[in-house]
Design an enzyme around this catalytic site. Sequence first.
Site, PDB file in Angstrom:
ATOM      1  N   HIS A 125       0.806  -1.219   0.000  1.00 42.15           N
ATOM      2  CA  HIS A 125       0.000   0.000   0.000  1.00 42.15           C
ATOM      3  C   HIS A 125       0.842   1.275   0.000  1.00 42.15           C
ATOM      4  O   HIS A 125       0.363   2.323  -0.445  1.00 42.15           O
ATOM      5  CB  HIS A 125      -0.932   0.005   1.218  1.00 42.15           C
ATOM      6  CG  HIS A 125      -0.218   0.037   2.530  1.00 42.15           C
ATOM      7  ND1 HIS A 125       0.210  -1.115   3.180  1.00 42.15           N
ATOM      8  CD2 HIS A 125       0.155   1.076   3.337  1.00 42.15           C
ATOM      9  CE1 HIS A 125       0.798  -0.782   4.314  1.00 42.15           C
ATOM     10  NE2 HIS A 125       0.780   0.534   4.437  1.00 42.15           N
ATOM     11  N   HIS A 156       4.696   8.063  13.642  1.00 40.30           N
ATOM     12  CA  HIS A 156       3.815   6.925  13.886  1.00 40.30           C
ATOM     13  C   HIS A 156       4.636   5.687  14.221  1.00 40.30           C
ATOM     14  O   HIS A 156       5.812   5.585  13.870  1.00 40.30           O
ATOM     15  CB  HIS A 156       2.881   6.649  12.714  1.00 40.30           C
ATOM     16  CG  HIS A 156       3.531   6.155  11.451  1.00 40.30           C
ATOM     17  ND1 HIS A 156       4.584   6.769  10.828  1.00 40.30           N
ATOM     18  CD2 HIS A 156       3.234   5.077  10.681  1.00 40.30           C
ATOM     19  CE1 HIS A 156       4.903   6.102   9.731  1.00 40.30           C
ATOM     20  NE2 HIS A 156       4.114   5.060   9.618  1.00 40.30           N
TER      21      HIS A 156
END
Length: 314
Positions: A115, A179
């Site tokens: 992705h 993140h």
Amino acid sequence: MSALLQCLSHTPLIGHVDPAQEVLDEVDAVIAKARARIAAFQPELVVLFAPDHYNGFFYDVMPSFCLGMAAHAIGDFGTLAGPLSVPKALAEACAADVLRAGVDAAVSYRMQVDHGFAQPLEQLLGGLDRCPVIPVFINSVAVPLPDFQRARLLGEAIGRFARSLDQRVLFLGSGGLSHQPPVPELAKVDARMTDRLMGSGRHLPQDEREARQQRVIAAARRFVADPHSLHPLNPEWDQQFLDLLTEGRLAQLDSLGNAELSALAGNSTHEVKTWVAAFAALTAFGPYHASERYYRPIPEWIAGFGALAAHPAP
């Protein structure tokens, strides 16, 4: 000869764990404006800098950088699957130029991407094969990691190659910002997961891939309920990083070590090196003007989510 740049965070959690509708609409508007700018630019070549998440690159051979001479997307988390439109001869020439510039980068004629590559192509160009694309992998999760300086030098080398072409070139950077989703670490996993990280994870059975995706989705839901269940997002660092890119101060990141970055903003924040490489590539076209800055911490997507565009200054 002209260039345009777009950097954009990616997330596999879109449609799985979403923020409020007003946030979704805000992000959709940012992406729509970027897509319109790119359509107006009409790129003839895309250079896409992106990471991997142990879906295409493993510890059987883990390069710091790899240029795809051909590539296909696996379609994880509901993203598009299929071949990318890679111009092989042009990609080979780019790889040769990068090596001549003193940057050691691997090549792959069977690059498998996830992705991190597919999402920006789908969101910004409308598909995997809408424009010729040279995919450039930057290792962002598997230690030992390349540092900011190496990513910058890689981008500069690719930018000089792109500048030599009589084409409209779009540079894309995919990933970040702060993140730390639940990505396995080789030093902390059992024998079965070690085998997956060593390469057997390249062709996971569908049920195992689905279970892996559900673990990430569950982790996102926990993170929304408890922001200390994962490394917290760091909006302050994210904004400082965007400041450096906006102001063209890329080399200032050279002194920031990998361990320090992980401690500040999370292990997967190393994906921002794709942004650094993309901006470094743009510098080959001269001074640039950055615009369309966007940032919002989105815990549902376990991401400090950002976007930034740029083009050569007049």
